[in-house]
Scaffold this motif. Structure first.
Motif, PDB file in Angstrom:
ATOM      1  N   ILE A  92      -3.401   5.313  -1.861  1.00 39.26           N
ATOM      2  CA  ILE A  92      -4.400   6.174  -1.233  1.00 39.26           C
ATOM      3  C   ILE A  92      -3.949   7.619  -1.399  1.00 39.26           C
ATOM      4  CG2 ILE A  92      -5.642   6.735   0.886  1.00 39.26           C
ATOM      5  CD1 ILE A  92      -4.800   3.916   1.888  1.00 39.26           C
ATOM      6  N   TYR A  93      -4.822   8.443  -1.943  1.00 36.13           N
ATOM      7  CA  TYR A  93      -4.491   9.837  -2.205  1.00 36.13           C
ATOM      8  C   TYR A  93      -5.527  10.769  -1.591  1.00 36.13           C
ATOM      9  CZ  TYR A  93      -1.365   7.966  -5.827  1.00 36.13           C
ATOM     10  OH  TYR A  93      -0.383   7.292  -6.506  1.00 36.13           O
ATOM     11  N   PHE A  94      -5.114  12.031  -1.422  1.00 38.77           N
ATOM     12  CA  PHE A  94      -6.037  13.106  -1.069  1.00 38.77           C
ATOM     13  C   PHE A  94      -5.983  14.122  -2.199  1.00 38.77           C
ATOM     14  CE2 PHE A  94      -6.944  17.272   0.943  1.00 38.77           C
ATOM     15  CZ  PHE A  94      -8.224  17.009   1.402  1.00 38.77           C
ATOM     16  N   GLY A  95      -7.112  14.403  -2.798  1.00 38.83           N
ATOM     17  CA  GLY A  95      -7.138  15.314  -3.929  1.00 38.83           C
ATOM     18  C   GLY A  95      -8.367  15.053  -4.775  1.00 38.83           C
ATOM     19  N   LYS A  96      -8.226  15.246  -6.071  1.00 44.28           N
ATOM     20  CA  LYS A  96      -9.315  15.003  -7.009  1.00 44.28           C
ATOM     21  C   LYS A  96      -8.988  13.775  -7.857  1.00 44.28           C
ATOM     22  CE  LYS A  96     -10.450  19.931  -7.428  1.00 44.28           C
ATOM     23  NZ  LYS A  96     -10.540  21.086  -8.341  1.00 44.28           N
ATOM     24  N   VAL A 147       0.848  -1.190   0.000  1.00 41.51           N
ATOM     25  CA  VAL A 147       0.000   0.000   0.000  1.00 41.51           C
ATOM     26  C   VAL A 147       0.883   1.239   0.000  1.00 41.51           C
ATOM     27  CG1 VAL A 147      -1.755   1.298   1.278  1.00 41.51           C
ATOM     28  CG2 VAL A 147      -1.837  -1.209   1.229  1.00 41.51           C
ATOM     29  N   TYR A 148       0.529   2.210  -0.832  1.00 43.38           N
ATOM     30  CA  TYR A 148       1.283   3.465  -0.930  1.00 43.38           C
ATOM     31  C   TYR A 148       0.370   4.631  -0.599  1.00 43.38           C
ATOM     32  CZ  TYR A 148       3.547   7.498  -3.142  1.00 43.38           C
ATOM     33  OH  TYR A 148       4.092   8.735  -3.381  1.00 43.38           O
ATOM     34  N   SER A 149       0.890   5.610   0.157  1.00 47.62           N
ATOM     35  CA  SER A 149       0.102   6.793   0.435  1.00 47.62           C
ATOM     36  C   SER A 149       0.994   7.931   0.911  1.00 47.62           C
ATOM     37  CB  SER A 149      -0.958   6.502   1.499  1.00 47.62           C
ATOM     38  OG  SER A 149      -1.864   7.586   1.610  1.00 47.62           O
ATOM     39  N   HIS A 150       0.399   9.108   1.091  1.00 49.63           N
ATOM     40  CA  HIS A 150       1.101  10.244   1.663  1.00 49.63           C
ATOM     41  C   HIS A 150       1.405   9.953   3.136  1.00 49.63           C
ATOM     42  CE1 HIS A 150      -1.065  12.975  -1.490  1.00 49.63           C
ATOM     43  NE2 HIS A 150      -0.076  12.284  -2.016  1.00 49.63           N
ATOM     44  N   PRO A 151       2.534  10.406   3.643  1.00 49.19           N
ATOM     45  CA  PRO A 151       2.881  10.148   5.051  1.00 49.19           C
ATOM     46  C   PRO A 151       1.805  10.613   6.022  1.00 49.19           C
ATOM     47  CG  PRO A 151       4.775  11.034   3.868  1.00 49.19           C
ATOM     48  CD  PRO A 151       3.608  11.146   2.935  1.00 49.19           C
ATOM     49  N   SER A 152       1.183  11.752   5.753  1.00 51.34           N
ATOM     50  CA  SER A 152       0.156  12.277   6.662  1.00 51.34           C
ATOM     51  C   SER A 152      -1.045  11.337   6.744  1.00 51.34           C
ATOM     52  CB  SER A 152      -0.307  13.659   6.184  1.00 51.34           C
ATOM     53  OG  SER A 152       0.775  14.548   6.100  1.00 51.34           O
ATOM     54  N   ILE A 153      -1.441  10.780   5.616  1.00 48.57           N
ATOM     55  CA  ILE A 153      -2.588   9.866   5.598  1.00 48.57           C
ATOM     56  C   ILE A 153      -2.254   8.593   6.362  1.00 48.57           C
ATOM     57  CG2 ILE A 153      -4.071   8.468   4.103  1.00 48.57           C
ATOM     58  CD1 ILE A 153      -3.836  10.640   1.980  1.00 48.57           C
ATOM     59  N   VAL A 154      -1.041   8.083   6.163  1.00 47.35           N
ATOM     60  CA  VAL A 154      -0.631   6.867   6.871  1.00 47.35           C
ATOM     61  C   VAL A 154      -0.617   7.113   8.370  1.00 47.35           C
ATOM     62  CG1 VAL A 154       1.279   5.267   7.258  1.00 47.35           C
ATOM     63  CG2 VAL A 154       0.696   5.954   4.933  1.00 47.35           C
ATOM     64  N   PHE A 185       1.556  21.224   0.353  1.00 44.18           N
ATOM     65  CA  PHE A 185       1.673  20.241  -0.728  1.00 44.18           C
ATOM     66  C   PHE A 185       0.427  19.394  -0.907  1.00 44.18           C
ATOM     67  CE2 PHE A 185       2.616  16.104  -2.494  1.00 44.18           C
ATOM     68  CZ  PHE A 185       3.325  16.428  -3.631  1.00 44.18           C
ATOM     69  N   ASN A 186      -0.020  18.718   0.156  1.00 42.51           N
ATOM     70  CA  ASN A 186      -0.973  17.616  -0.014  1.00 42.51           C
ATOM     71  C   ASN A 186      -2.243  17.994  -0.758  1.00 42.51           C
ATOM     72  OD1 ASN A 186       0.549  15.580   1.047  1.00 42.51           O
ATOM     73  ND2 ASN A 186      -0.250  15.787   3.119  1.00 42.51           N
ATOM     74  N   SER A 187      -2.813  19.144  -0.474  1.00 43.57           N
ATOM     75  CA  SER A 187      -4.064  19.503  -1.134  1.00 43.57           C
ATOM     76  C   SER A 187      -3.838  20.198  -2.462  1.00 43.57           C
ATOM     77  CB  SER A 187      -4.887  20.419  -0.227  1.00 43.57           C
ATOM     78  OG  SER A 187      -4.255  21.680  -0.105  1.00 43.57           O
ATOM     79  N   GLY A 188      -2.638  20.749  -2.642  1.00 46.69           N
ATOM     80  CA  GLY A 188      -2.358  21.489  -3.859  1.00 46.69           C
ATOM     81  C   GLY A 188      -2.961  22.882  -3.845  1.00 46.69           C
ATOM     82  N   GLU A 189      -3.544  23.282  -2.714  1.00 46.31           N
ATOM     83  CA  GLU A 189      -4.163  24.590  -2.610  1.00 46.31           C
ATOM     84  C   GLU A 189      -3.748  25.258  -1.304  1.00 46.31           C
ATOM     85  OE1 GLU A 189      -8.371  24.278  -3.007  1.00 46.31           O
ATOM     86  OE2 GLU A 189      -8.289  23.448  -5.044  1.00 46.31           O
ATOM     87  N   ASN A 190      -3.966  26.576  -1.225  1.00 50.40           N
ATOM     88  CA  ASN A 190      -3.721  27.328  -0.009  1.00 50.40           C
ATOM     89  C   ASN A 190      -4.978  27.233   0.854  1.00 50.40           C
ATOM     90  OD1 ASN A 190      -3.343  29.275   2.014  1.00 50.40           O
ATOM     91  ND2 ASN A 190      -2.079  30.548   0.666  1.00 50.40           N
ATOM     92  N   GLU A 191      -5.005  26.272   1.776  1.00 56.33           N
ATOM     93  CA  GLU A 191      -6.207  26.018   2.553  1.00 56.33           C
ATOM     94  C   GLU A 191      -6.546  27.180   3.484  1.00 56.33           C
ATOM     95  OE1 GLU A 191      -5.221  22.229   4.313  1.00 56.33           O
ATOM     96  OE2 GLU A 191      -6.228  21.142   2.688  1.00 56.33           O
ATOM     97  N   TRP A 192      -5.517  27.847   4.003  1.00 58.17           N
ATOM     98  CA  TRP A 192      -5.775  28.997   4.860  1.00 58.17           C
ATOM     99  C   TRP A 192      -6.468  30.112   4.065  1.00 58.17           C
ATOM    100  CZ3 TRP A 192      -6.426  29.948   9.680  1.00 58.17           C
ATOM    101  CH2 TRP A 192      -5.759  29.204  10.664  1.00 58.17           C
ATOM    102  N   ALA A 193      -5.966  30.404   2.878  1.00 54.77           N
ATOM    103  CA  ALA A 193      -6.573  31.454   2.053  1.00 54.77           C
ATOM    104  C   ALA A 193      -8.007  31.087   1.681  1.00 54.77           C
ATOM    105  CB  ALA A 193      -5.738  31.670   0.796  1.00 54.77           C
ATOM    106  N   ASN A 194      -8.252  29.815   1.372  1.00 55.51           N
ATOM    107  CA  ASN A 194      -9.606  29.388   1.014  1.00 55.51           C
ATOM    108  C   ASN A 194     -10.560  29.527   2.194  1.00 55.51           C
ATOM    109  OD1 ASN A 194      -8.667  28.730  -1.526  1.00 55.51           O
ATOM    110  ND2 ASN A 194      -8.510  26.539  -1.127  1.00 55.51           N
ATOM    111  N   TRP A 195     -10.062  29.149   3.375  1.00 54.92           N
ATOM    112  CA  TRP A 195     -10.921  29.196   4.572  1.00 54.92           C
ATOM    113  C   TRP A 195     -11.265  30.627   4.955  1.00 54.92           C
ATOM    114  CZ3 TRP A 195     -10.450  31.036   9.616  1.00 54.92           C
ATOM    115  CH2 TRP A 195     -11.394  30.565  10.539  1.00 54.92           C
ATOM    116  N   GLU A 218     -13.346  20.528  -1.609  1.00 55.08           N
ATOM    117  CA  GLU A 218     -13.626  19.797  -2.840  1.00 55.08           C
ATOM    118  C   GLU A 218     -12.819  18.499  -2.895  1.00 55.08           C
ATOM    119  OE1 GLU A 218     -12.918  22.219  -6.214  1.00 55.08           O
ATOM    120  OE2 GLU A 218     -14.296  21.125  -7.507  1.00 55.08           O
ATOM    121  N   HIS A 219     -11.627  18.526  -2.291  1.00 54.52           N
ATOM    122  CA  HIS A 219     -10.771  17.357  -2.313  1.00 54.52           C
ATOM    123  C   HIS A 219     -11.334  16.257  -1.416  1.00 54.52           C
ATOM    124  CE1 HIS A 219      -8.152  20.503  -3.842  1.00 54.52           C
ATOM    125  NE2 HIS A 219      -7.363  19.574  -4.314  1.00 54.52           N
TER     126      HIS A 219
END
Length: 310
Positions: free
Chosen positions: A156-160, A109-116, A208-218, A280-281
């Motif tokens: 396992i990914y986080f995104g679209k 199984v492969y995934s981002h470290p945060s998800i693991v 990195f993980n979301s590919g977006e600026n989550e703070w700016a979006n929030w 959205e992700h």
């Protein structure tokens, strides 16, 4: 020299003898020596020569040139060697697929470290208890990978999801975000239900993980006029931003499903509990489309049963 056997469906009626002769041919073609092939097969050189002659008679064409003290493949022999090699490779591949089709053996199984760290590890004991014969191998990285080239069964990914024809992708969890920090940090900065005080904080970014600026979006979503890039620290992993927040270094943008363990232990809190923003992700799994092995399906079922906080 040979009988006309063009219309004989040899491959439709292979006997044990014919299979043995094909095996002998593969060995001779690889070694280009009757004597060396005989040593490998534990038979006499004359037996090897006899098998090849019989096979050539059945096929209706020569496989080898008999030269002085050596042999060489004829063009027909080269084609037969290529066909056998590909057939053996395909057979070996199918054997491996069959061996891996049950609820036993390795599952990579492969995934981002945060998800693991934040999503899988807290619940992985349930999969292990239900599938004790499966040997899990977990690889981590930050990029999307070619599963086949890396020997990965499921990613396992986080995104679209891309919904590629080569892969089967299934969403198993949606997500929402809200700021998180320690109780002490919230008290020291007067944050409880007071988002205007964020302007005095250090912002911890996952870049990195979301590919977006989550703070700016929030902040945009809740119409807050705050420059979140003015004072901050950036990380390439969500878990590192959370660890920094737990060390009172600032306030992080928390994904609800990833921060559950932290909030249950009281190490992190939601200073603005009513300000939750859906994103959205999403989390989705990815497998090679033709690999619907029972152990892969078992892991997908495990993912679909993870407690979805949001």
């Amino acid at each position: 020299m040979f009988s006309d056997s063009k219309n004989i469906p040899i491959l439709n009626s292979l006997t044990g003898y014919q299979l043995s002769r094909l095996h002998t041919f593969e060995c001779v073609a690889r070694r280009l020596s009757f004597a060396l092939a005989a040593e490998e097969l534990f038979v006499s050189p004359s037996a090897v020569s006899h098998r090849i002659s019989q096979l050539e008679k059945e096929l209706g064409f020569s496989l080898f040139y008999r030269l002085h003290r050596k042999i060489a493949l004829t063009p027909e022999g080269e084609r037969m060697q290529w066909a056998l090699k590909n057939s053996f490779n395909l057979l070996n591949q199918e054997v491996n697929y069959i061996r891996n089709s049950g609820l036993t053996g390795d599952l990579t199984v492969y995934s981002h470290p945060s998800i693991v760290q934040c999503l899988l590890l807290p619940h992985l004991n349930k999969f292990i208890e239900q599938n004790p014969a499966v040997q899990l191998k977990i690889l981590t990285g930050l990029e999307a990978i070619n599963l086949a080239n890396r020997g990965v069964d499921l990613a396992i990914y986080f995104g679209k999801p891309s919904f590629s024809e080569s892969y089967t992708e299934e969403i198993f969890m949606k997500e929402a975000i809200t700021p998180v920090c320690t109780p002490r940090y919230a008290r020291n900065h007067g944050l409880y239900n007071n988002p205007e005080k964020l302007s005095d904080c250090i912002f911890l970014h996952d870049r990195f993980n979301s590919g977006e600026n989550e703070w700016a979006n929030w902040t945009s979503f809740f119409q807050l006029d705050i420059d979140t890039d003015l004072k901050g620290i950036s990380f390439d992993r969500s878990d590192l931003a959370l660890i920094a927040a737990s060390r009172h270094l600032g306030i992080a943008m928390g994904r609800i499903n990833l921060v559950q363990e932290w909030t249950e232990r009281g190490e992190l809190i939601f200073p603005f509990p009513g300000m939750l923003m859906p994103v959205e992700h999403c989390y989705f799994n990815c497998i090679i489309s033709d690999r619907q092995w029972p152990k892969i399906m078992a892991f997908k079922r495990f993912l679909s049963c993870l407690p979805d906080v949001y």
